[in-house]
Design a protein around this motif. Structure first.
Motif, short mmCIF file in Angstrom:
data_model
loop_
_atom_site.label_atom_id
_atom_site.label_comp_id
_atom_site.label_asym_id
_atom_site.label_seq_id
_atom_site.Cartn_x
_atom_site.Cartn_y
_atom_site.Cartn_z
N LEU A 1 0.84 -1.19 0.00
CA LEU A 1 0.00 0.00 0.00
C LEU A 1 0.87 1.25 0.00
O LEU A 1 1.82 1.36 0.77
CB LEU A 1 -0.88 -0.02 1.25
CG LEU A 1 -1.66 1.24 1.60
CD1 LEU A 1 -2.77 1.46 0.58
CD2 LEU A 1 -2.23 1.12 3.00
N THR A 2 0.55 2.21 -0.86
CA THR A 2 1.32 3.45 -0.95
C THR A 2 0.40 4.65 -0.78
O THR A 2 -0.65 4.74 -1.43
CB THR A 2 2.05 3.56 -2.30
OG1 THR A 2 2.90 2.43 -2.46
CG2 THR A 2 2.89 4.82 -2.36
N TYR B 1 -3.97 10.46 -2.07
CA TYR B 1 -4.60 9.26 -2.60
C TYR B 1 -3.71 8.07 -2.29
O TYR B 1 -2.56 8.24 -1.90
CB TYR B 1 -4.88 9.38 -4.10
CG TYR B 1 -3.69 9.30 -5.03
CD1 TYR B 1 -3.37 8.12 -5.70
CD2 TYR B 1 -2.89 10.42 -5.28
CE1 TYR B 1 -2.31 8.05 -6.59
CE2 TYR B 1 -1.82 10.36 -6.16
CZ TYR B 1 -1.54 9.17 -6.82
OH TYR B 1 -0.47 9.11 -7.70
N ILE B 2 -4.30 6.88 -2.41
CA ILE B 2 -3.54 5.66 -2.16
C ILE B 2 -3.60 4.76 -3.38
O ILE B 2 -4.54 4.82 -4.18
CB ILE B 2 -4.07 4.88 -0.93
CG1 ILE B 2 -5.52 4.44 -1.14
CG2 ILE B 2 -3.90 5.69 0.35
CD1 ILE B 2 -6.00 3.41 -0.13
N VAL B 3 -2.58 3.94 -3.51
CA VAL B 3 -2.58 2.86 -4.49
C VAL B 3 -2.39 1.57 -3.70
O VAL B 3 -1.41 1.42 -2.97
CB VAL B 3 -1.47 3.03 -5.54
CG1 VAL B 3 -1.42 1.81 -6.46
CG2 VAL B 3 -1.71 4.30 -6.35
N ASP B 4 -3.35 0.68 -3.84
CA ASP B 4 -3.35 -0.59 -3.10
C ASP B 4 -3.56 -1.71 -4.12
O ASP B 4 -4.69 -2.01 -4.50
CB ASP B 4 -4.47 -0.58 -2.06
CG ASP B 4 -4.49 -1.85 -1.22
OD1 ASP B 4 -3.40 -2.42 -0.99
OD2 ASP B 4 -5.58 -2.26 -0.79
N VAL C 1 -7.45 4.98 -4.80
CA VAL C 1 -8.55 5.60 -4.08
C VAL C 1 -8.13 7.00 -3.64
O VAL C 1 -7.06 7.18 -3.05
CB VAL C 1 -8.96 4.78 -2.83
CG1 VAL C 1 -10.17 5.41 -2.14
CG2 VAL C 1 -9.24 3.33 -3.20
N GLY C 2 -8.95 7.98 -3.93
CA GLY C 2 -8.72 9.35 -3.48
C GLY C 2 -9.77 9.77 -2.47
O GLY C 2 -10.73 9.03 -2.21
N SER D 1 -12.52 4.73 4.69
CA SER D 1 -13.59 3.74 4.56
C SER D 1 -13.13 2.51 3.79
O SER D 1 -13.38 1.37 4.21
CB SER D 1 -14.80 4.38 3.86
OG SER D 1 -15.83 3.44 3.67
N TYR D 2 -12.42 2.73 2.68
CA TYR D 2 -11.92 1.62 1.88
C TYR D 2 -10.97 0.74 2.68
O TYR D 2 -11.11 -0.49 2.70
CB TYR D 2 -11.21 2.17 0.63
CG TYR D 2 -10.34 1.14 -0.06
CD1 TYR D 2 -10.88 0.23 -0.96
CD2 TYR D 2 -8.97 1.08 0.20
CE1 TYR D 2 -10.09 -0.72 -1.59
CE2 TYR D 2 -8.16 0.14 -0.43
CZ TYR D 2 -8.73 -0.75 -1.32
OH TYR D 2 -7.93 -1.71 -1.92
N LEU D 3 -10.02 1.36 3.36
CA LEU D 3 -9.03 0.58 4.11
C LEU D 3 -9.67 -0.18 5.27
O LEU D 3 -9.30 -1.32 5.56
CB LEU D 3 -7.93 1.50 4.63
CG LEU D 3 -7.02 2.13 3.57
CD1 LEU D 3 -6.11 3.17 4.21
CD2 LEU D 3 -6.20 1.07 2.85
#
Length: 229
Positions: free
Chosen positions: A2-3, A52-55, A60-61, A68-70
């Protein structure tokens, strides 16, 4: 892995933007491993906004959507003990922080009394930022402030709006512990994201003066800072 992609650090906090620091603090409190990449150009981000994250294959921004996503993706329990009323109050707090954001940003980029010190701090800690990048960022923010409305306020009126938000936070945050008990929740991470970007901000704005006058806000900020340090 996860970044998290967010704005650069400043004044000893991991992100000089409240939303990015909110997600950073959430990840740390939830003990979820991640990489942290500091960027300035948000053009590749969802809605062209940070953080934002890249998983894996998911990008997801939006700080609330990220949390919520995590929470659902990894079964995080940081908010498991919250009651429905706590969640409703937390929702209201996060929306108030959205309002506070504009005054915080205004104090950095728009107020002529504080802009030179903010600019010099950015240059000192991030010499890769060019004068042209800072000029464009300031012009872009001035346009945002105008259309959002805070840019049409006199400075004293803008800060009165911000300190009113901070007073509500001071009324809600307990003298010890966290917003909803002895353990921090995602809403404490959100509060930290914004208060830390005032408290550790090494320029004496009216917002910082107010935070320093409220021991419970300072203690809450220091407590979260210690947990994620």
């Amino acid at each position: 892995m996860l970044t998290l992609y967010s704005y650069p650090a400043l004044f000893g906090v991991a992100d000089n933007n409240g939303y990015g620091l909110k997600v950073f603090a959430f990840l740390k409190l939830a003990r979820l491993p991640f990489r942290h990449e500091h960027i300035v150009d948000a053009s590749a981000a969802p809605r062209a906004q940070l953080p934002y994250i890249v998983d894996g294959g998911n990008t997801v921004g939006d700080s609330d959507l990220i949390i919520s996503y995590l929470t659902h993706r990894y079964g995080l329990t940081i908010d498991a003990g919250l009651k429905p009323g706590d969640r409703d109050m937390g929702h209201l707090v996060t929306r108030m922080l959205d309002d506070l954001y504009w005054v915080m940003s205004y104090s950095r980029w728009n107020d002529e009394r504080f802009w030179p010190a903010f600019r010099d701090a950015l240059r000192r800690e991030h010499p890769e930022l060019s004068d042209e990048q800072l000029r464009k960022a300031r012009e872009f923010n001035a346009q945002r402030y105008h259309y959002q409305g805070i840019g049409r306020y006199a400075p004293e009126a803008a800060y009165a709006r911000g300190t009113a938000d901070l007073q509500v936070l001071a009324n809600l945050v307990p003298a010890s512990g966290f917003l909803f008990g002895p353990r921090p929740s995602s809403f404490d991470a959100a509060i930290y994201g914004f208060i830390a970007n005032i408290y550790f901000y090494n320029i004496e704005t009216p917002l910082k003066e107010f935070v320093l006058s409220r021991a419970n806000l300072v203690d809450h900020c220091e407590a979260i800072h210690g947990l994620i340090g």
